[in-house]
Design a protein around this motif. Structure first.
Motif, PDB file in Angstrom:
ATOM      1  N   SER A 106       4.951 -53.370  34.553  1.00  0.00           N
ATOM      2  CA  SER A 106       4.930 -54.600  35.350  1.00  0.00           C
ATOM      3  C   SER A 106       4.748 -54.324  36.831  1.00  0.00           C
ATOM      4  O   SER A 106       4.691 -55.261  37.638  1.00  0.00           O
ATOM      5  CB  SER A 106       6.232 -55.384  35.137  1.00  0.00           C
ATOM      6  N   GLY A 107       4.678 -53.048  37.196  1.00  0.00           N
ATOM      7  CA  GLY A 107       4.536 -52.691  38.603  1.00  0.00           C
ATOM      8  C   GLY A 107       5.850 -52.606  39.341  1.00  0.00           C
ATOM      9  O   GLY A 107       5.862 -52.462  40.569  1.00  0.00           O
ATOM     10  N   THR A 108       6.978 -52.679  38.631  1.00  0.00           N
ATOM     11  CA  THR A 108       8.283 -52.507  39.261  1.00  0.00           C
ATOM     12  C   THR A 108       8.503 -51.034  39.554  1.00  0.00           C
ATOM     13  O   THR A 108       8.267 -50.170  38.696  1.00  0.00           O
ATOM     14  CB  THR A 108       9.404 -53.040  38.372  1.00  0.00           C
ATOM     15  N   ILE A 109       8.965 -50.740  40.758  1.00  0.00           N
ATOM     16  CA  ILE A 109       9.088 -49.369  41.258  1.00  0.00           C
ATOM     17  C   ILE A 109      10.561 -49.040  41.467  1.00  0.00           C
ATOM     18  O   ILE A 109      11.347 -49.875  41.916  1.00  0.00           O
ATOM     19  CB  ILE A 109       8.314 -49.224  42.573  1.00  0.00           C
ATOM     20  N   HIS A 117      20.703 -44.287  48.687  1.00  0.00           N
ATOM     21  CA  HIS A 117      20.989 -45.442  47.846  1.00  0.00           C
ATOM     22  C   HIS A 117      19.803 -45.676  46.914  1.00  0.00           C
ATOM     23  O   HIS A 117      18.660 -45.355  47.248  1.00  0.00           O
ATOM     24  CB  HIS A 117      21.219 -46.688  48.704  1.00  0.00           C
ATOM     25  N   GLY A 118      20.059 -46.247  45.766  1.00  0.00           N
ATOM     26  CA  GLY A 118      18.977 -46.568  44.854  1.00  0.00           C
ATOM     27  C   GLY A 118      18.319 -47.881  45.213  1.00  0.00           C
ATOM     28  O   GLY A 118      18.910 -48.738  45.875  1.00  0.00           O
ATOM     29  N   PHE A 119      17.066 -48.051  44.778  1.00  0.00           N
ATOM     30  CA  PHE A 119      16.399 -49.335  44.960  1.00  0.00           C
ATOM     31  C   PHE A 119      15.415 -49.575  43.830  1.00  0.00           C
ATOM     32  O   PHE A 119      14.944 -48.648  43.156  1.00  0.00           O
ATOM     33  CB  PHE A 119      15.678 -49.404  46.310  1.00  0.00           C
ATOM     34  N   LEU A 120      15.108 -50.850  43.620  1.00  0.00           N
ATOM     35  CA  LEU A 120      13.975 -51.235  42.787  1.00  0.00           C
ATOM     36  C   LEU A 120      13.149 -52.233  43.577  1.00  0.00           C
ATOM     37  O   LEU A 120      13.675 -53.028  44.365  1.00  0.00           O
ATOM     38  CB  LEU A 120      14.416 -51.786  41.438  1.00  0.00           C
ATOM     39  N   ARG A 121      11.847 -52.165  43.374  1.00  0.00           N
ATOM     40  CA  ARG A 121      10.910 -53.044  44.084  1.00  0.00           C
ATOM     41  C   ARG A 121      10.019 -53.708  43.046  1.00  0.00           C
ATOM     42  O   ARG A 121       9.313 -53.039  42.301  1.00  0.00           O
ATOM     43  CB  ARG A 121      10.065 -52.244  45.064  1.00  0.00           C
ATOM     44  N   THR A 122      10.082 -55.022  42.968  1.00  0.00           N
ATOM     45  CA  THR A 122       9.254 -55.749  42.015  1.00  0.00           C
ATOM     46  C   THR A 122       7.819 -55.838  42.541  1.00  0.00           C
ATOM     47  O   THR A 122       7.549 -55.533  43.707  1.00  0.00           O
ATOM     48  CB  THR A 122       9.810 -57.147  41.749  1.00  0.00           C
ATOM     49  N   SER A 123       6.918 -56.283  41.686  1.00  0.00           N
ATOM     50  CA  SER A 123       5.503 -56.302  42.045  1.00  0.00           C
ATOM     51  C   SER A 123       5.187 -57.241  43.204  1.00  0.00           C
ATOM     52  O   SER A 123       4.152 -57.078  43.864  1.00  0.00           O
ATOM     53  CB  SER A 123       4.665 -56.686  40.823  1.00  0.00           C
TER      54      SER A 123
END
Length: 377
Positions: free
Chosen positions: A200-203, A214-220
């Motif tokens: 889905s392009g989530t990073i 720190h952790g991160f997630l980035r949506t499309s």
């Protein structure tokens, strides 16, 4: 020398114990009373791989068809390889004829990686017909792709001229977008490390300074969510400047797996290093790959597959590396390749896992030579 310094001067610092007989692996499951057979190893060396200390074969990625990519080194340098499911090899070269490091492969067989020249390192994409396209984010002096999804989108990290770290995503049309998480450090060896991407392009990745991440997630659509496991003092362990091992990994369900440090009273290093699994709803579960004596089992997460199986390696307290596979129910299987050495920093590193649960990585033998392996459960 503290634990972070030890990591920076060694290639890997990771382990558990298993009994190996021929090509079969036996592992002690948590709470089990006897060793059980859990899989078979196929070991391999790329043609031309050296046999001197710290030369040899290092796989980095595997797709669902069991095509494996990685690099091998000898006295002349380091070169890329592609290993077919049948065991044949193709050597990969940069446009100038030098070696490359393939670091990711998707289900179609498209490969992403990097190569070096006098100007730094550069990213590349190798199509299934063998055509290679090179690229760099603007301002990069060191480009490293870390992951590629089914559509061919590439996620990675680069250093700028001040050695600050930035993430990037390269779209299928070649457009590159820099990723800088708000709050990331801006000095040398600080910033944003982008390491995983799903369909889905989530990073996924981590950000921060050299000592605190720190952790991160980035949506499309560019929306960024940061997170930390409860009690974490660093959700980017090892440090940001270790580009091969830092960061986190994401699967198609949006589950993220990574490594964090937890301050622990009585630990001579002052902290434990543990794995974590972040569910798609944001719930985070920490885990250890082993709990037996002596002190200080350090768990490192290196891959997660579609089914949520996690592969990595851990330190057994004697600085011997042992691979592991964490099943969906939390059971840990220990993976020690036949021929793995038992000296300092020797042993097995489970570096990648595919959709079918096959694991690849390398082991360092008693002569400090690297060899590749494919493990089937």
């Amino acid at each position: 020398m503290n634990r972070r310094q030890v990591w920076r001067v060694s290639r890997v610092l990771i382990g558990s114990l298993a009994l190996v007989t021929g090509m079969h692996l036996y592992a002690q499951e948590p709470g089990a009373g006897a060793a059980i057979q859990v899989g078979t190893f196929t070991t391999f060396d790329a043609p031309g791989a050296g046999t001197a200390s710290y030369q040899g074969t290092s796989p980095y990625a595997i797709n669902g068809a069991a095509v494996i990519v990685g690099s091998y080194s000898n006295s002349s340098g380091s070169y890329g390889f592609v290993r077919s499911p049948g065991g044949s090899f193709v050597t990969l070269y940069a446009p100038d004829g030098s070696g490359v490091t393939p670091f990711a492969i998707n289900e179609s067989g498209v490969i992403a990686g990097y190569y070096g020249d006098v100007y730094g390192t550069h990213g590349f994409l190798r199509a299934t017909d063998g055509v290679m396209t090179t690229f760099d984010p603007p301002g990069s002096i060191y480009t490293q792709p870390n992951g590629i999804n089914a559509a061919g989108m590439i996620v990675g990290t680069y250093y700028d001229t001040n050695y600050a770290i930035h993430g990037f995503v390269r779209a299928t049309n070649g457009n590159i977008t820099t990723i800088d998480v708000p709050g990331a450090g801006t000095g040398s060896f600080a910033g944003t490390f982008a390491s995983g991407i799903n369909g889905s392009g989530t990073i996924s990745g981590c950000y921060g300074t050299f000592n605190v991440g720190h952790g991160f997630l980035r949506t499309s659509d560019g929306t960024i969510t940061s997170f930390d496991p409860p009690g974490s003092s660093d959700t980017c362990f090892p440090p940001l400047n270790n580009l091969n091992y830092a960061g986190s990994h994401i699967n198609e369900a949006g589950e993220i797996a990574g490594t964090y440090s937890l301050p622990t009273a009585g630990n001579p290093f002052g902290e434990e290093v543990r794995g974590y699994l972040r569910a798609s709803d944001g719930t985070i579960t920490g885990f250890d790959a082993a709990t037996y004596p002596p002190c200080c089992i350090f768990t490192y997460v290196l891959a997660i597959n579609r089914a949520g199986l996690i592969a990595g390696t851990q330190n057994d307290g004697y600085s011997i590396n042992h691979g592991y596979l964490r099943l969906r129910n939390g059971t840990i299987l220990t993976l020690d390749a036949p021929g793995a050495g038992l000296g300092f920093n020797q042993g097995t590193v489970a570096f990648a896992i595919n959709t079918g649960g096959q694991v690849t990585g390398w082991y360092l033998d008693s002569n400090n030579v690297y060899h590749g392996f494919l493990w089937n459960r």
